[in-house]
Design a protein around this motif. Structure first.
Motif, PDB file in Angstrom:
ATOM      1  N   UNK A 124       0.830  -1.201   0.000  1.00  0.00           N
ATOM      2  CA  UNK A 124       0.000   0.000   0.000  1.00  0.00           C
ATOM      3  C   UNK A 124       0.866   1.253   0.000  1.00  0.00           C
ATOM      4  N   UNK A 125       1.921   1.239   0.805  1.00  0.00           N
ATOM      5  CA  UNK A 125       2.829   2.383   0.852  1.00  0.00           C
ATOM      6  C   UNK A 125       3.524   2.580  -0.493  1.00  0.00           C
ATOM      7  N   UNK A 126       4.038   1.497  -1.054  1.00  0.00           N
ATOM      8  CA  UNK A 126       4.715   1.584  -2.346  1.00  0.00           C
ATOM      9  C   UNK A 126       3.747   2.030  -3.442  1.00  0.00           C
ATOM     10  N   UNK A 127       2.516   1.538  -3.397  1.00  0.00           N
ATOM     11  CA  UNK A 127       1.524   1.918  -4.407  1.00  0.00           C
ATOM     12  C   UNK A 127       1.245   3.411  -4.376  1.00  0.00           C
ATOM     13  N   UNK A 128       1.244   4.004  -3.179  1.00  0.00           N
ATOM     14  CA  UNK A 128       1.056   5.444  -3.077  1.00  0.00           C
ATOM     15  C   UNK A 128       2.155   6.209  -3.798  1.00  0.00           C
ATOM     16  N   UNK A 129       3.400   5.755  -3.640  1.00  0.00           N
ATOM     17  CA  UNK A 129       4.525   6.398  -4.339  1.00  0.00           C
ATOM     18  C   UNK A 129       4.384   6.210  -5.853  1.00  0.00           C
ATOM     19  N   UNK A 130       4.036   5.012  -6.255  1.00  0.00           N
ATOM     20  CA  UNK A 130       3.887   4.746  -7.688  1.00  0.00           C
ATOM     21  C   UNK A 130       2.751   5.556  -8.291  1.00  0.00           C
ATOM     22  N   UNK A 131       1.654   5.676  -7.556  1.00  0.00           N
ATOM     23  CA  UNK A 131       0.519   6.425  -8.073  1.00  0.00           C
ATOM     24  C   UNK A 131       0.886   7.896  -8.261  1.00  0.00           C
TER      25      UNK A 131
ATOM     26  N   UNK B  43      -3.072 -18.352 -18.037  1.00  0.00           N
ATOM     27  CA  UNK B  43      -3.313 -18.064 -19.437  1.00  0.00           C
ATOM     28  C   UNK B  43      -3.164 -16.588 -19.766  1.00  0.00           C
ATOM     29  N   UNK B  44      -3.106 -16.292 -21.028  1.00  0.00           N
ATOM     30  CA  UNK B  44      -2.938 -14.918 -21.492  1.00  0.00           C
ATOM     31  C   UNK B  44      -4.072 -14.033 -20.974  1.00  0.00           C
ATOM     32  N   UNK B  45      -3.705 -12.874 -20.435  1.00  0.00           N
ATOM     33  CA  UNK B  45      -4.699 -11.973 -19.863  1.00  0.00           C
ATOM     34  C   UNK B  45      -4.071 -10.604 -19.641  1.00  0.00           C
ATOM     35  N   UNK B  46      -4.889  -9.620 -19.428  1.00  0.00           N
ATOM     36  CA  UNK B  46      -4.444  -8.333 -18.901  1.00  0.00           C
ATOM     37  C   UNK B  46      -5.021  -8.198 -17.496  1.00  0.00           C
ATOM     38  N   UNK B  47      -4.339  -7.437 -16.645  1.00  0.00           N
ATOM     39  CA  UNK B  47      -4.802  -7.268 -15.275  1.00  0.00           C
ATOM     40  C   UNK B  47      -5.903  -6.209 -15.222  1.00  0.00           C
ATOM     41  N   UNK B  48      -6.698  -6.274 -14.159  1.00  0.00           N
ATOM     42  CA  UNK B  48      -7.932  -5.509 -14.129  1.00  0.00           C
ATOM     43  C   UNK B  48      -7.787  -4.128 -13.497  1.00  0.00           C
ATOM     44  N   UNK B  49      -6.835  -3.964 -12.591  1.00  0.00           N
ATOM     45  CA  UNK B  49      -6.779  -2.764 -11.769  1.00  0.00           C
ATOM     46  C   UNK B  49      -5.902  -1.688 -12.417  1.00  0.00           C
ATOM     47  N   UNK B  50      -5.426  -0.735 -11.618  1.00  0.00           N
ATOM     48  CA  UNK B  50      -4.562   0.336 -12.146  1.00  0.00           C
ATOM     49  C   UNK B  50      -3.187  -0.186 -12.514  1.00  0.00           C
ATOM     50  N   UNK B  51      -2.579  -0.899 -11.586  1.00  0.00           N
ATOM     51  CA  UNK B  51      -1.282  -1.500 -11.862  1.00  0.00           C
ATOM     52  C   UNK B  51      -1.071  -2.680 -10.927  1.00  0.00           C
ATOM     53  N   UNK B  52      -0.111  -3.508 -11.295  1.00  0.00           N
ATOM     54  CA  UNK B  52       0.263  -4.692 -10.530  1.00  0.00           C
ATOM     55  C   UNK B  52       1.736  -4.587 -10.165  1.00  0.00           C
ATOM     56  N   UNK B  53       2.067  -4.959  -8.928  1.00  0.00           N
ATOM     57  CA  UNK B  53       3.456  -5.021  -8.467  1.00  0.00           C
ATOM     58  C   UNK B  53       3.751  -6.488  -8.180  1.00  0.00           C
TER      59      UNK B  53
ATOM     60  N   UNK C 288      -2.306  -6.322  -6.668  1.00  0.00           N
ATOM     61  CA  UNK C 288      -3.135  -5.621  -7.642  1.00  0.00           C
ATOM     62  C   UNK C 288      -3.738  -4.382  -6.977  1.00  0.00           C
ATOM     63  N   UNK C 289      -3.367  -3.204  -7.476  1.00  0.00           N
ATOM     64  CA  UNK C 289      -3.804  -1.966  -6.835  1.00  0.00           C
ATOM     65  C   UNK C 289      -4.794  -1.219  -7.712  1.00  0.00           C
ATOM     66  N   UNK C 290      -5.973  -0.962  -7.137  1.00  0.00           N
ATOM     67  CA  UNK C 290      -6.998  -0.189  -7.830  1.00  0.00           C
ATOM     68  C   UNK C 290      -7.635   0.804  -6.883  1.00  0.00           C
ATOM     69  N   UNK C 291      -8.397   1.758  -7.401  1.00  0.00           N
ATOM     70  CA  UNK C 291      -9.004   2.796  -6.552  1.00  0.00           C
ATOM     71  C   UNK C 291     -10.195   2.265  -5.755  1.00  0.00           C
ATOM     72  N   UNK C 292     -10.817   3.167  -5.034  1.00  0.00           N
ATOM     73  CA  UNK C 292     -11.987   2.836  -4.226  1.00  0.00           C
ATOM     74  C   UNK C 292     -13.083   2.202  -5.080  1.00  0.00           C
ATOM     75  N   UNK C 293     -13.934   1.436  -4.449  1.00  0.00           N
ATOM     76  CA  UNK C 293     -15.012   0.722  -5.133  1.00  0.00           C
ATOM     77  C   UNK C 293     -15.859   1.661  -5.987  1.00  0.00           C
ATOM     78  N   UNK C 294     -16.179   2.834  -5.449  1.00  0.00           N
ATOM     79  CA  UNK C 294     -17.081   3.763  -6.149  1.00  0.00           C
ATOM     80  C   UNK C 294     -16.349   4.774  -7.024  1.00  0.00           C
TER      81      UNK C 294
END
Length: 353
Positions: free
Chosen positions: A169-176, A221-231, A297-303
């Motif tokens: 969570x801390x690292x994601x804040x820096x990345x964001x 299998x081949x896919x793209x991730x759903x959220x903002x970014x993945x670490x 997997x880091x994504x924003x708030x639900x809403x």
């Protein structure tokens, strides 16, 4: 040419088996994240330009100087390896079907990221932001919020994963903040959208595959991730991750000591009108060894509304995607990927009616 359907549309993949093209690592750039911790404005802007180039041209990158202690990573790999060595009946005590929020253990072949395939050859354990059952968002039915479930009698497993989640969570804040700068936004632009993020941590075990392999049943299998970014943390010395480039060729993304792999997810691609690439990837474990990995997997708030940023639209580039909330998007992708999740969601809907 095979076509893969993702949440953001179809992607083309060339045929040619399961062996990736092995190229020098500078094809997947290495970004030094230190300026986001100690750098001045000029250093941060330089990093932002490097990140922008990586996200527009590749969609994958390595980060170094991320400030996550090595012992936190090592301990988490250790408890994951011990957990997955447990008998199946013990692991099934915390099966994800016992959680309303997709938390817990999933066995081999229970996930199917590529809809044309026959199931992914890995097992996993998922946790996310731990939200109490009496929280208003949980009571309101926002199904991606809720409490984690934990194996009985394994406090070291829980401690390791909770510690790792907090570090991410801390690292994601820096990345964001770096992503905001890379998009010519105020550094804190996204902060108001991530006070209660959809942030999922997985530990994964991939058994090795030998001999002739059916490309419809590989590690993941081949896919793209759903959220903002993945670490992603990969254990050193074991190659499996492959990234699809713009020519439809698979490029190896082998572990680099001291580095995480970061990739753009679908939500960031939607925010940026595909300026930042949500790159398709897969894992094929032909190393002859057990593989363990730890994606976050880091994504924003639900809403939070995922709507194309004004800076990513002009007359020549109209919005490609309609607005959608973060929770709605991720929930839809989970429904398409996890059989148990779809069945449980249907049962919950039947109960509600």
């Amino acid at each position: 040419m095979k076509v893969l359907e993702t949440g953001n549309g179809a992607r083309a993949m060339k045929g040619g088996g399961l062996d990736p093209q092995r190229v020098s690592f500078d094809k997947i750039p290495i970004i030094d994240l230190e300026p986001m911790f100690t750098g001045d404005e000029a250093a941060r802007q330089k990093l932002a330009q490097e990140l922008r180039k990586a996200c527009t041209e590749v969609g994958f990158l390595y980060i170094k100087n991320h400030h996550v202690p090595k012992d936190v990573i090592d301990v988490t790999f250790g408890v994951a390896e011990a957990y997955f060595a447990e008998p199946d009946d013990v692991k099934m005590e915390n099966h994800v079907s016992k959680s309303k929020n997709n938390r817990g253990y999933a066995a081999l072949l229970e996930e199917n990221t590529d809809p044309t395939a026959r199931g992914d050859l890995h097992e996993s354990y998922d946790i996310a932001l731990d939200v109490p059952a009496d929280d208003p968002d949980v009571k309101a039915g926002k199904v991606l919020y809720g409490p984690n479930q934990w194996p009985a009698g394994k406090p070291e497993f829980r401690k390791a994963l909770e510690t790792y989640h907090a570090e991410m969570l801390t690292l994601s804040g820096r990345l964001l903040h770096a992503f905001a700068l890379a998009l010519d936004l105020e550094e804190t632009y996204f902060d108001q959208l991530v006070g209660k993020p959809l942030a999922t941590l997985r530990v994964l075990h991939y058994p090795p595959q030998f001999g002739e392999i059916d490309d419809r049943q590989i590690g993941i299998g081949a896919h793209s991730d759903y959220e903002c970014f993945t670490i992603l943390a990969q254990k050193e010395g074991i190659s499996a991750l492959q990234v699809l480039n713009a020519a439809g060729e698979w490029i190896a993304a082998d572990p680099i000591p001291g580095c995480f792999v970061v990739n753009v997810g679908d939500q960031m691609a939607r925010w940026t009108n595909d300026l930042f690439a949500s790159t398709v990837h897969r894992a094929v474990n032909r190393s002859g060894k057990e593989r363990y990995s730890i994606p976050f997997f880091f994504g924003p708030n639900y809403d939070a509304l995922i709507e194309v940023l004004p800076s990513c639209i002009d007359e020549a580039h109209p919005a490609k995607y309609p607005p959608i909330t973060s929770g709605e998007y991720v929930n839809g992708r989970f429904m398409a990927t996890f059989a148990h999740y779809a069945a449980q969601s249907e049962a919950n809907a039947d109960t509600a009616t």
